[in-house]
Each structure stands twice: as C-alpha cells, then as structure tokens.
Design a protein around this motif. Structure first.
Motif, mmCIF file in Angstrom:
data_model
loop_
_atom_site.group_PDB
_atom_site.id
_atom_site.type_symbol
_atom_site.label_atom_id
_atom_site.label_comp_id
_atom_site.label_asym_id
_atom_site.label_seq_id
_atom_site.Cartn_x
_atom_site.Cartn_y
_atom_site.Cartn_z
ATOM 1 N N LYS A 144 -4.017 -1.626 -0.048
ATOM 2 C CA LYS A 144 -2.717 -2.293 -0.043
ATOM 3 C C LYS A 144 -2.241 -2.672 -1.444
ATOM 4 C CE LYS A 144 -1.781 -2.574 4.410
ATOM 5 N NZ LYS A 144 -0.562 -1.916 4.963
ATOM 6 N N GLY A 151 0.778 -1.230 0.000
ATOM 7 C CA GLY A 151 0.000 0.000 0.000
ATOM 8 C C GLY A 151 0.806 1.273 0.000
ATOM 9 N N ASP A 199 -8.527 -5.727 0.930
ATOM 10 C CA ASP A 199 -8.601 -4.274 0.868
ATOM 11 C C ASP A 199 -10.022 -3.804 1.144
ATOM 12 O OD1 ASP A 199 -6.137 -2.979 0.441
ATOM 13 O OD2 ASP A 199 -6.075 -3.653 -1.638
#
Length: 291
Positions: free
Chosen positions: A235, A215, A266
C-alpha cells in the motif's frame, strides 16, 4: 506486465528513484533511514552512503557526486569520500520543516519543495537551486511537497501538495526557471485514503504518480484523465522513475516504517524497491544538476 522485488533493503521511507543514463545506475534514498543507495538495472552491485540528516531527494551533478535536499537545506555529496557539505538552507526559521521531493529541469536547475514534518501546517515553500548555487522561492503555502516533474518539452511543471487531493500544473519558463498559472491538473480519488506522492513523465507526455497508502500507480493523460492504474503488492508506494538500458522499466520505491500510526500495514515486501516490466512505455532521461 510483471512486477518484481528488485532490491529489498527494507527502507524506512524509500523515495526518489533516479536512473542516471550516463553511468547506467539506479539511485534511490531512504528519507528517514538517512541513506543513498545505488545499484545496476537488475539490482546488483548495491552501494550505500550514510547521511547526517533525513533526506528528501537527490540529483546527480554534471561535475560528479550528487546534490541533496536534506532536512536542513541543500547539500553536496561526494561519492568518493562520503562527505556532505552545506550549500544553503532556505527555511532556517522553520525547525519543523524539511526539504522533500525534488528533480532537475532541462536547464540543470534543482527544483525542491519543503514539507511540514507534522503534516498539518501550510508553511512550506517550493524552491529552485540554480547552477550558480543561488536559491529562489517559487511558491508557498504547502504542507507536503511531492511529485515534481515536467512535460517532455519542459514548459509544463507538475507538482503536488500530498494532502490537497490534487496534482497541479504550472506554466514553466525554461529561460528563467519561473512558474506561473498554477491550476488543477488532476483530482485524486481519496476515498480509500490515498495521497499523491512521487511522479514522473513518460516519453508520450503522460504523468505517472505513486499514490501512497492506496497501493496504486496511476498514469494520467496530458489532459488529466486517468489512463491506467497498476495495483502494487504494497500500500505504501512512494515514488516512480523509468530506467534501464531502454528506459522501459518502471522503478517503484516503498515505505517499511510508517511515521504516523494510522497508516495502513503492509506485507513482507514493505520497504522494497520494485521493478515493473513490460508496460510498453518508455521514460525520459533525467538531466544532471548543472552546479
């Protein structure tokens, strides 16, 4: 600094943001969703083209349309008709490989690396498609090719095998398109599972790299030291490119559907195209493919 979701089409594997300075439009791809997308700098006028195979990267052609690196080789895309035509497949004997990330050098050549889709074998190569449509092998022994880009004067080529934990630099001969003297430009901090993905170079000669699964967008100085780190809302960030009227917006692609189960999850912004504003840095215009 301000980060916004520019377009949210939930790309399975968003990649390759590309700002075309002539048409003032942003392109990006969904590698496994098999699409090319286009929009304005502020995310309007969205257009999409369906593709017949997974796509690794694209470039705009001087003569119109685009050149693509698809699973089975280099192809042309006609924006008006949507037709896709084969140019050449550099790895026909490797069914588990596909072409991946690529960009155009200052002389209009398309440099593209291949990848092992199982992400285990060092059996992929790095290739150059010249404007006369001839294909030349530049390097090999690669697992997953990512992050090709050049220094502002074009004589240093940056590139990464994502699973090496390194970003490499090569000497680049602008007259011939040959590479030499591969060396380590930067080592990644892989302790949290990050890997080098797409890159771009700004007008000051600094390399910006999307570190997928971690990320982060990391800016490296020309000597390879870390200059700046941007923490993104997801990320699985995949690639970066400066664009907009003043080339001062950093566009960032991301992944909605991880292709291997151990990759991090995510939030709802997964697969979105992001725009990062107010960085105080400008990018460089991308060259169109000469063929």
């Amino acid at each position: 600094m301000r980060i916004e979701v520019l377009v949210d089409v939930k790309t399975h594997l968003g990649e390759g943001p590309l700002w075309d300075v002539d048409d003032q439009r942003l392109y990006w791809i969904d590698s496994t969703g098999m699409d090319v997308f286009r929009c304005t700098a502020d995310g309007r006028e969205i257009r999409a083209w369906d593709l017949p195979q997974p796509v690794g990267s694209m470039a705009i052609r001087k003569s119109g349309g685009a050149v693509l690196s698809l699973q089975r080789g280099f192809h042309f895309l006609d924006f008006k008709t949507g037709e896709v035509d084969l140019i050449s497949d550099p790895e026909p004997e490797k069914p588990d490989n596909r072409l991946n990330d690529g960009k155009v050098d200052k002389r209009g050549r398309f440099i593209v690396g291949a990848m092992d889709t199982k992400e285990t074998g060092k059996n992929a190569g790095l290739y150059r498609l010249d404007p006369d449509l001839s294909v030349h092998k530049l390097d090999d022994g690669i697992i997953v090719s990512n992050g090709p880009c050049w220094s502002p004067n074009g004589d240093t080529f940056y590139f990464a095998d994502s699973w090496s934990g390194e970003i490499w630099a090569y000497n680049y001969n602008l007259e011939t398109g040959a590479v030499s003297n591969r060396r380590v430009f930067a080592k990644l901090d892989t302790s949290s599972g990050g890997a080098a993905d797409g890159s771009t170079v700004d007008a000051e000669g600094y390399v910006w790299n999307a570190q997928v699964f971690d990320g982060k967008i990391v800016r490296y100085a020309p000597d390879g030291t870390v200059d700046r780190v941007i923490e993104m809302p997801v990320k699985k960030v995949t690639s970066v490119m400066f664009g907009g009227e003043n080339l001062d917006i950093l566009y960032v692609t991301s992944m909605a559907k991880a292709h291997l189960p151990h990759f991090p999850a995510d939030p709802v912004e997964r697969g979105a195209l992001f725009a990062v504003h107010d960085l105080g840095v400008r990018g460089l215009p991308e060259t169109r493919f000469g063929g």
